[in-house]
Design a protein around this motif. Structure first.
Motif, PDB file in Angstrom:
ATOM      1  N   UNK A  19     -93.288 -60.628 -36.058  1.00 29.86           N
ATOM      2  CA  UNK A  19     -93.613 -60.051 -37.369  1.00 29.86           C
ATOM      3  C   UNK A  19     -93.847 -58.548 -37.250  1.00 29.86           C
ATOM      4  N   UNK A  20     -94.703 -58.150 -36.316  1.00 24.03           N
ATOM      5  CA  UNK A  20     -95.044 -56.737 -36.172  1.00 24.03           C
ATOM      6  C   UNK A  20     -93.834 -55.913 -35.758  1.00 24.03           C
ATOM      7  N   UNK A  21     -93.089 -56.388 -34.790  1.00 22.40           N
ATOM      8  CA  UNK A  21     -91.931 -55.621 -34.314  1.00 22.40           C
ATOM      9  C   UNK A  21     -90.884 -55.478 -35.420  1.00 22.40           C
ATOM     10  N   UNK A  22     -90.667 -56.542 -36.191  1.00 23.48           N
ATOM     11  CA  UNK A  22     -89.724 -56.456 -37.312  1.00 23.48           C
ATOM     12  C   UNK A  22     -90.179 -55.400 -38.324  1.00 23.48           C
ATOM     13  N   UNK A  23     -91.468 -55.381 -38.629  1.00 26.68           N
ATOM     14  CA  UNK A  23     -92.003 -54.387 -39.567  1.00 26.68           C
ATOM     15  C   UNK A  23     -91.839 -52.974 -39.023  1.00 26.68           C
ATOM     16  N   UNK A  24     -92.165 -52.796 -37.753  1.00 21.04           N
ATOM     17  CA  UNK A  24     -92.068 -51.469 -37.145  1.00 21.04           C
ATOM     18  C   UNK A  24     -90.627 -50.947 -37.176  1.00 21.04           C
ATOM     19  N   UNK A  25     -89.682 -51.815 -36.878  1.00 21.62           N
ATOM     20  CA  UNK A  25     -88.275 -51.391 -36.865  1.00 21.62           C
ATOM     21  C   UNK A  25     -87.802 -51.035 -38.269  1.00 21.62           C
ATOM     22  N   UNK A  26     -88.021 -51.924 -39.226  1.00 18.83           N
ATOM     23  CA  UNK A  26     -87.537 -51.712 -40.589  1.00 18.83           C
ATOM     24  C   UNK A  26     -88.184 -50.475 -41.221  1.00 18.83           C
ATOM     25  N   UNK A  27     -89.509 -50.377 -41.124  1.00 15.92           N
ATOM     26  CA  UNK A  27     -90.209 -49.248 -41.739  1.00 15.92           C
ATOM     27  C   UNK A  27     -89.909 -47.953 -40.988  1.00 15.92           C
ATOM     28  N   UNK A  28     -89.752 -48.064 -39.653  1.00 13.47           N
ATOM     29  CA  UNK A  28     -89.404 -46.887 -38.861  1.00 13.47           C
ATOM     30  C   UNK A  28     -88.046 -46.312 -39.232  1.00 13.47           C
ATOM     31  N   UNK A  29     -87.054 -47.200 -39.421  1.00 13.75           N
ATOM     32  CA  UNK A  29     -85.718 -46.755 -39.831  1.00 13.75           C
ATOM     33  C   UNK A  29     -85.776 -46.144 -41.231  1.00 13.75           C
ATOM     34  N   UNK A  30     -86.558 -46.770 -42.116  1.00 13.96           N
ATOM     35  CA  UNK A  30     -86.694 -46.257 -43.486  1.00 13.96           C
ATOM     36  C   UNK A  30     -87.228 -44.824 -43.496  1.00 13.96           C
ATOM     37  N   UNK A  31     -88.323 -44.583 -42.748  1.00 17.75           N
ATOM     38  CA  UNK A  31     -88.901 -43.235 -42.743  1.00 17.75           C
ATOM     39  C   UNK A  31     -88.051 -42.242 -41.959  1.00 17.75           C
ATOM     40  N   UNK A  32     -87.299 -42.731 -40.990  1.00 17.79           N
ATOM     41  CA  UNK A  32     -86.371 -41.850 -40.281  1.00 17.79           C
ATOM     42  C   UNK A  32     -85.358 -41.270 -41.258  1.00 17.79           C
ATOM     43  N   UNK A  33     -84.841 -42.126 -42.126  1.00 20.04           N
ATOM     44  CA  UNK A  33     -83.858 -41.684 -43.126  1.00 20.04           C
ATOM     45  C   UNK A  33     -84.516 -40.815 -44.193  1.00 20.04           C
ATOM     46  N   UNK A  34     -85.673 -41.258 -44.709  1.00 17.74           N
ATOM     47  CA  UNK A  34     -86.351 -40.527 -45.796  1.00 17.74           C
ATOM     48  C   UNK A  34     -86.806 -39.137 -45.369  1.00 17.74           C
ATOM     49  N   UNK A  35     -87.160 -38.957 -44.104  1.00 16.92           N
ATOM     50  CA  UNK A  35     -87.605 -37.647 -43.619  1.00 16.92           C
ATOM     51  C   UNK A  35     -86.450 -36.791 -43.116  1.00 16.92           C
ATOM     52  N   UNK A  36     -85.238 -37.320 -43.216  1.00 16.69           N
ATOM     53  CA  UNK A  36     -84.087 -36.562 -42.742  1.00 16.69           C
ATOM     54  C   UNK A  36     -84.074 -36.405 -41.238  1.00 16.69           C
ATOM     55  N   UNK A  37     -84.473 -37.478 -40.531  1.00 14.25           N
ATOM     56  CA  UNK A  37     -84.515 -37.474 -39.062  1.00 14.25           C
ATOM     57  C   UNK A  37     -85.416 -36.337 -38.545  1.00 14.25           C
ATOM     58  N   UNK A  38     -86.620 -36.267 -39.116  1.00 11.49           N
ATOM     59  CA  UNK A  38     -87.554 -35.189 -38.770  1.00 11.49           C
ATOM     60  C   UNK A  38     -87.848 -35.147 -37.275  1.00 11.49           C
ATOM     61  N   UNK A  39     -87.878 -36.309 -36.618  1.00 10.96           N
ATOM     62  CA  UNK A  39     -88.232 -36.381 -35.205  1.00 10.96           C
ATOM     63  C   UNK A  39     -87.199 -35.717 -34.300  1.00 10.96           C
ATOM     64  N   UNK A  40     -85.987 -35.543 -34.797  1.00  7.23           N
ATOM     65  CA  UNK A  40     -84.940 -34.897 -34.015  1.00  7.23           C
ATOM     66  C   UNK A  40     -84.659 -33.483 -34.514  1.00  7.23           C
ATOM     67  N   UNK A  41     -84.586 -33.323 -35.831  1.00  7.12           N
ATOM     68  CA  UNK A  41     -84.227 -32.028 -36.409  1.00  7.12           C
ATOM     69  C   UNK A  41     -85.287 -30.954 -36.185  1.00  7.12           C
ATOM     70  N   UNK A  42     -86.550 -31.359 -36.047  1.00  3.83           N
ATOM     71  CA  UNK A  42     -87.627 -30.376 -35.939  1.00  3.83           C
ATOM     72  C   UNK A  42     -88.297 -30.397 -34.566  1.00  3.83           C
TER      73      UNK A  42
END
Length: 466
Positions: A19-42
């Protein structure tokens, strides 16, 4: 009784592994897209911000700097799991688990940005420093004080007490083996040192970890670099093992691709704590001019933990080939791998690394509890009782066998993380707007500064005056 323990084990496995890992993956991908890949671009901006000092408040105090808050959270993140946990992942899932560990660090970094930025936005002033975290933004942004209280109780017990007993236990076991030091004697020493630091308040905590974290990281990574350079001809083959193993090639005997992915995902997520709701407690303590600054710096902490420290352990093990012998796993595998490369003193070096990694985790974990004790009850007496309890648990952990306690801690940490992930899913848009404001100011050549009116719909904000 056996049925009860079996049911508890299955419940822990379900909550923490699926349950937790599924949530982390789905929500993590969502925020990666919404932030415009902030973790890489900045990424470049993250390193630049690391050198900024704390800004001076109206009362003349500078508070905790971004780097000090980064060190507090990294102190908690980087622990024995970086040495033992990676070894276990490789033993069970093979070299391919390292690849998925890297992938999850990149995805999880977006969660770290969002939760840490929210912690900054909703932080509170406490004397000459700040405090905050998930309990604070759950109450202020969602209006669910009861849920904030539940989160505070869980994180205080799990991180402040249980995890600290486990860290102390690991230190004494390693030193008993390497130096033949009695566990009770070392437990007393650890308890006294812990008391001196935590009774000195958040500034003393920040000062201690500000020195310990860089030293331990540089020392450990330097040894790993030495091993890699010494065996530079093997590096292409190691990368090939990791990539081939990641997709199940030649891994059928080891349990198939499901086992490989699961081990890598668990190691990546549970090591760097992205989305767990722990690091935001340290992020809120920083005195910065814009919430996104600390969000970016805490994102860098995820990479430091997983892409740097965990990868160092992985390369030492894979280069040595000790993982193919099936003799041991966990910390013993890491010790044997290093001994095979640098000689018998490698075991002593690992013991010293464990001391620094685990002791810094004790200090970082303690601070998470302190921030939440103050959320639950601001009276000084409760904080004193908590500090005494932490010291007692360090002593208890030094001499006890606590595997059952560790399993319970995993379960409650899963509950804590699920609460935090639901919260940031509901209010994460606030962090995304803060990032947009930061980028717009940077584009105009300004040093970004945040105020309440920067996001019109903000409510229940105690800091960030006009």
């Amino acid at each position: 009784m056996n049925n009860i323990f079996y049911f508890l084990g299955e419940l822990i496995n379900l909550s923490s592994s699926y349950i937790l890992i599924a949530m982390l993956i789905v929500i993590g991908v969502y925020f990666t897209i919404k932030t415009g890949f902030v973790q890489l671009r900045m990424l470049k901006e993250m390193f630049r911000l690391l050198g900024e000092g704390a800004i001076k408040g109206k009362d003349g105090h500078r508070g905790i700097s971004s780097f000090q808050a980064f060190c507090i959270s990294t102190a908690s993140r980087v622990g024995t799991g970086n040495l033992a946990g990676v070894a276990i992942a490789i033993s069970i899932g093979g070299p391919g688990s390292v690849f998925w560990m890297w992938i999850m660090a990149i995805i999880g970094a977006s969660l770290s940005f969002v939760e840490s930025t929210l912690a900054q936005i909703y932080k509170e002033k406490d004397g000459d420093h700040f405090r905050g975290g998930p309990a604070y933004y759950i109450e202020k942004a969602l209006g669910l004080k009861w849920l904030g209280v539940l989160f505070s109780i869980i994180i205080t017990i799990v991180f402040g007490l249980i995890f600290n007993s486990v860290q102390a236990n690991t230190i004494t076991l390693a030193f008993e083996k390497a130096f033949f030091i009695d566990k009770k004697t070392l437990g007393i020493i650890l308890s006294v040192l812990t008391g001196i630091i935590i009774f000195g308040g958040v500034r003393r905590i920040a000062k201690v970890v500000e020195y310990i974290v860089p030293i331990m990281a540089v020392a450990y990574v330097s040894i790993a670099v030495f091993v890699i350079v010494k065996n530079i001809g093997m590096v292409p083959e190691i990368f090939l093992q990791i990539v081939k193993g990641a997709f199940g090639v030649n891994q059928a005997v080891a349990g198939g691709i499901g086992t490989i992915v699961m081990q890598g995902v668990k190691r990546g997520l549970f090591s760097n704590e992205a989305g767990m709701g722990s690091a935001p407690n340290a992020a809120a303590a920083a005195n910065v001019s814009h919430p996104a600054k600390q969000g970016l710096i805490q994102t860098l902490g995820v990479f430091t933990d997983t892409l740097l420290i965990c990868s160092a352990t992985a390369f030492i093990i894979l280069i040595s080939g000790e993982n193919t012998k099936g003799v041991s796993d966990g910390i013993q595998l890491t010790q044997e791998a290093l001994v095979s490369q640098i000689g018998s003193w490698g075991s002593i070096f690992i013991a010293i690394c464990i001391l620094m990694f685990a002791f810094s985790s004790i200090i970082g974990n303690y601070y998470y509890g302190e921030a939440n004790i103050e959320f639950l009850n601001g009276k000084k007496l409760w904080l004193i009782l908590y500090r005494v309890s932490v010291i007692g648990m360090v002593m208890f952990g030094s001499i006890a066998k606590i595997q059952v306690v560790w399993n319970l801690a995993d379960f409650f940490m899963g509950i804590m993380a699920i609460i935090n992930l639901i919260a940031i899913s509901l209010i994460g848009n606030i962090a995304i707007k803060a990032l947009k404001d930061y980028r717009e100011q940077k584009a105009r050549g300004l040093d970004p500064k945040f105020k309440k009116s920067s996001i019109p719909e903000l409510e229940n904000i105690d800091c960030w005056e006009e």
